[in-house]
Structure formats: structure tokens, C-alpha cells
Scaffold this motif. Structure first.
Motif, PDB file in Angstrom:
ATOM      1  N   GLY A  82       0.817  -1.213   0.000  1.00 36.71           N
ATOM      2  CA  GLY A  82       0.000   0.000   0.000  1.00 36.71           C
ATOM      3  C   GLY A  82       0.846   1.256   0.000  1.00 36.71           C
ATOM      4  O   GLY A  82       0.572   2.216  -0.732  1.00 36.71           O
ATOM      5  N   LEU A  83       1.905   1.251   0.802  1.00 34.60           N
ATOM      6  CA  LEU A  83       2.797   2.404   0.849  1.00 34.60           C
ATOM      7  C   LEU A  83       3.510   2.588  -0.489  1.00 34.60           C
ATOM      8  O   LEU A  83       3.649   3.716  -0.978  1.00 34.60           O
ATOM      9  CB  LEU A  83       3.812   2.237   1.978  1.00 34.60           C
ATOM     10  N   CYS A  86       1.064   4.174  -2.866  1.00 33.67           N
ATOM     11  CA  CYS A  86       0.854   5.591  -2.548  1.00 33.67           C
ATOM     12  C   CYS A  86       2.043   6.451  -2.961  1.00 33.67           C
ATOM     13  O   CYS A  86       1.863   7.608  -3.338  1.00 33.67           O
ATOM     14  CB  CYS A  86       0.590   5.774  -1.051  1.00 33.67           C
ATOM     15  N   ARG A  87       3.233   5.902  -2.880  1.00 32.81           N
ATOM     16  CA  ARG A  87       4.439   6.668  -3.191  1.00 32.81           C
ATOM     17  C   ARG A  87       4.871   6.528  -4.650  1.00 32.81           C
ATOM     18  O   ARG A  87       5.905   7.062  -5.036  1.00 32.81           O
ATOM     19  CB  ARG A  87       5.577   6.216  -2.279  1.00 32.81           C
TER      20      ARG A  87
END
Length: 162
Positions: A82-83, A86-87
Motif C-alpha cells: 500500500g505504501l 501511494c508513493r
């Protein structure tokens, strides 16, 4: 060969071989790096953190530990995915697993040698310290209470499986 988290891998190996590691607060460590390498490493952080975490797990952890922690590893990996999304680092995340698979025969050969030589079991090496979260994750709303709950859950779970 890791280039990132090598200090963790090295210290776990030493301790598993039965060596003692001492803390020396007055020690000074100088990291020599070529000009500009920090920027490159920072941009490739997701790749190295993902690949090397699994490299360490597959090489150094006992099979029992790997199996018993798979649910936690899966949850942690979903958070990392998920990170990465997002990035905008999904490519690095995928490349980490591709590289890990490419290196798997060598990692497993190293695992065999390491497991044969180790003297200290995982239950004496590993534990459930507070989870390490990146600063940008710690800054998210509800991160602090979520971290407290997850840390407590990890401690409880670790006490049950060891």
C-alpha cells in the motif's frame, strides 16, 4: 552483498553463531559512500528494504519461525505494498521480489550453510520489539494508536509462538 540492512544481517549471524555483541556508546562509525550514493539509495529504498528483509528471513530464520510468522509477514507486506502504491514505487516493489526470486538458489545455498553452523535458536535471537515505521507513516492520522495496538498484538503473538 545486501548493501542495505547488512548491519542487521551481520549482527543476527554473529549472535546465531554464539558470539556476543556489545554496545559501545562512545564508538564512532564512519560510512564511506561515493558522492551522490545517498540520493540513489534513498530513491531505491523500497527495493532494498523489501528485498533484503525477505533475504534475511529466508537465509537466517528457522523454518518453524518463518511458518509461524507468515500471517504477520503477509500483513506487513500488504502495508508495504500500500505504501509503495501511494508513493508511486510499485515498480521498485515488484523489482525487489523479481530480484529475490532470481537470487533464491544462492540464498537457499547460503541458508543451508548458515543453518548447519548456527548454535543459537531463533527464540533467543528474535523478539517482538516495537515495529519500526517510516516517518511518513508515523505522521499519518491514527498511526500512533494503531502502532500501539499492533505492537501489543505482536508481543502477545510472539509470546505464544516461541
Amino acid at each position: 552483498d545486501l548493501g542495505f540492512r547488512e548491519d542487521l544481517e551481520f549482527s543476527l549471524r554473529l549472535r546465531a553463531y554464539g558470539w556476543t555483541i556489545r554496545h559501545c556508546p562512545s564508538a564512532l562509525v564512519l560510512h564511506g559512500r561515493p558522492d551522490g550514493s545517498r540520493g540513489t539509495l534513498h530513491r531505491r529504498r523500497t527495493f532494498y528494504q523489501t528485498r533484503n528483509r525477505w533475504w534475511i528471513i529466508l537465509k537466517l530464520w528457522e523454518a518453524r519461525t518463518i511458518l509461524l510468522t507468515l500471517p504477520a509477514q503477509a500483513g506487513y507486506e500488504l502495508l508495504n505494498l500500500g505504501l509503495a502504491l501511494c508513493r508511486g514505487e510499485l515498480g521498485q516493489y515488484a523489482a525487489a521480489f523479481a530480484d529475490l526470486l532470481r537470487r533464491l538458489p544462492a540464498i537457499l545455498a547460503g541458508r543451508k550453510r548458515f543453518q548447519e553452523a548456527r548454535r543459537v535458536p531463533d527464540r533467543k535471537l528474535l523478539g517482538a520489539p516495537p515495529l519500526g515505521w517510516r516517518p511518513e507513516v508515523r505522521a499519518l492520522p491514527l498511526a500512533k494508536p494503531l502502532k500501539r495496538v499492533l505492537d501489543a498484538a505482536c508481543r502477545l503473538w510472539w509470546s505464544r509462538i516461541t
